[in-house]
Enzyme design. Structure first.
Site, PDB file in Angstrom:
ATOM      1  CD  GLU A 129     -66.757 -23.665  65.315  1.00  0.00           C
ATOM      2  OE1 GLU A 129     -65.752 -24.406  65.385  1.00  0.00           O
ATOM      3  OE2 GLU A 129     -67.288 -23.344  64.247  1.00  0.00           O
ATOM      4  CD  GLU A 152     -71.602 -29.898  63.505  1.00  0.00           C
ATOM      5  OE1 GLU A 152     -70.456 -29.748  63.950  1.00  0.00           O
ATOM      6  OE2 GLU A 152     -71.966 -29.416  62.416  1.00  0.00           O
ATOM      7  CG  ASP A 178     -69.387 -21.957  61.665  1.00  0.00           C
ATOM      8  OD1 ASP A 178     -70.193 -21.619  60.774  1.00  0.00           O
ATOM      9  OD2 ASP A 178     -68.610 -22.921  61.552  1.00  0.00           O
ATOM     10  CG  HIS A 195     -72.226 -24.109  63.666  1.00  0.00           C
ATOM     11  ND1 HIS A 195     -72.636 -25.368  63.333  1.00  0.00           N
ATOM     12  CD2 HIS A 195     -70.864 -24.141  63.619  1.00  0.00           C
ATOM     13  CE1 HIS A 195     -71.568 -26.140  63.097  1.00  0.00           C
ATOM     14  NE2 HIS A 195     -70.484 -25.412  63.268  1.00  0.00           N
ATOM     15  CG  HIS A 244     -65.307 -20.946  61.237  1.00  0.00           C
ATOM     16  ND1 HIS A 244     -65.395 -22.074  62.022  1.00  0.00           N
ATOM     17  CD2 HIS A 244     -63.968 -20.715  61.057  1.00  0.00           C
ATOM     18  CE1 HIS A 244     -64.159 -22.501  62.309  1.00  0.00           C
ATOM     19  NE2 HIS A 244     -63.292 -21.681  61.745  1.00  0.00           N
ATOM     20  NE  ARG A 300     -70.264 -25.992  58.124  1.00  0.00           N
ATOM     21  CZ  ARG A 300     -69.967 -26.747  59.157  1.00  0.00           C
ATOM     22  NH1 ARG A 300     -70.310 -28.011  59.160  1.00  0.00           N
ATOM     23  NH2 ARG A 300     -69.313 -26.257  60.186  1.00  0.00           N
ATOM     24  CD  GLU A 315     -65.198 -24.556  59.786  1.00  0.00           C
ATOM     25  OE1 GLU A 315     -64.298 -24.988  60.525  1.00  0.00           O
ATOM     26  OE2 GLU A 315     -66.370 -24.359  60.174  1.00  0.00           O
TER      27      GLU A 315
HETATM   28  C1  LER Z   1     -67.834 -28.006  63.007  1.00  0.00           C
HETATM   29  O1  LER Z   1     -69.119 -27.993  62.503  1.00  0.00           O
HETATM   30  C2  LER Z   1     -67.175 -26.696  62.769  1.00  0.00           C
HETATM   31  O2  LER Z   1     -67.801 -25.708  62.501  1.00  0.00           O
HETATM   32  C3  LER Z   1     -65.735 -26.649  62.854  1.00  0.00           C
HETATM   33  O3  LER Z   1     -65.299 -25.336  62.892  1.00  0.00           O
HETATM   34  C4  LER Z   1     -65.219 -27.421  64.034  1.00  0.00           C
HETATM   35  O4  LER Z   1     -64.545 -28.544  63.616  1.00  0.00           O
HETATM   36 MN    MN Z   2     -66.836 -23.737  62.278  1.00  0.00          MN
END
Ligand code: LER
Ligand code: MN
Length: 273
Positions: A155, A161, A188, A191, A214, A220, A249
């Protein structure tokens, strides 16, 4: 195969406040996931010992749920391990932790995810060295996952991060530099909202390398609570023939149930209309 829905369950108290929809109670979370109509769950466990295999098998079978993936992030959140630490014994412990999660997930035909365990450069470990540690680990662990006939999921994270890989394009470059071909990218959308020029274009460029998503809004929160325009994102996923999971997520805001319900409603509207 078609695109399927998935929801995250965290069993890690130290991750409290993190982007996971359900918390603490695996059986109750699976029951709610099924009731709301999800196809699968993604579990974030404190470690492999936290999951009793027959109990999880029974839970999944009873509810008719798949295990989509298992996160390795507790290795960092709980044990302060990652793959780019200066001490070789610590890096080895990080690999061992991830390997144990690959074995756990693999026995269910699911993949492990490397997110925060990729680490970052720091004192005594410059960027090139850290990138080398990451590539070595992905080669070894990607091949380890092969025995379960599943890929290892890697990922890219936003710049706050990690300084390893922040975009899908850089993720594709990393994958194509590896000796193993058994690692896929996790896109994701949170991100990506921070790092990509255009999320849909980045997904198109990621193409066959994208193996997990994600599914989350710009802030988020659950899909529908932010300002992401999901239509072009879903169009891009269709264009690349994506047929795996959209996994929620997201923060449990205002609460787990509302976040889960809002996600599945967004999923249905986007995927089935
Ligand atoms: C962390 O920001 C994340 O996106 C998770 O999927 C990984 O722990
Ligand atoms: Mn993630």
């Amino acid at each position: 195969m078609a695109i399927r829905s998935c929801v995250t369950i965290s069993l890690v108290p130290e991750a409290r406040g993190g982007p996971f929809v359900f918390w603490d109670d695996l059986a109750e979370s699976c029951r709610r996931a099924k009731e709301l109509g999800f196809d699968a769950v993604e579990i974030f466990p404190p470690g492999p010992e936290a999951i009793d295999l027959p109990t999880l098998r029974k839970l999944l079978d009873e509810q008719g749920l798949e295990l989509a993936a298992v996160g390795t992030g507790a290795g960092w959140v709980k044990h302060r391990l990652h793959l780019a630490l200066p001490d070789a014994a610590d890096r080895r412990k990080a690999r061992d932790f991830i390997r144990s999660i690959i074995d756990l997930a693999g026995s269910f035909g699911a993949s492990a995810i490397i997110g925060s365990m990729q680490g970052r450069s720091g004192i005594g470990v410059d960027h090139t060295t850290a990138a080398g540690y990451l590539a070595d680990a992905l080669n070894e662990l990607g091949e380890h996952a092969r025995q379960y006939r599943v890929p290892l999921i890697y990922e890219p994270l936003n710049r706050y991060e990690t300084d390893m890989v922040n975009t899908i394009e850089a993720g594709v470059r990393l994958l194509e530099s590896l000796a193993t071909d058994n690692v896929v990218l996790l896109a994701d959308l949170f991100h990506m909202n921070i790092e990509e020029t255009n999320v849909a274009d980045a997904l198109r460029a990621g193409g066959r390398h994208i193996g997990h998503i994600h599914f989350v809004d710009s802030n988020r929160r659950a899909a529908g609570f932010g300002h992401t325009d999901f239509a072009p994102i879903v169009a891009a996923l269709r264009a690349i023939g994506y047929d795996k999971y959209l996994s929620a997520e997201a923060f449990a805001l205002p609460d787990s149930d509302t976040a889960a319900r809002t996600t599945i409603e967004a999923f249905r509207k986007l995927i089935f209309s």
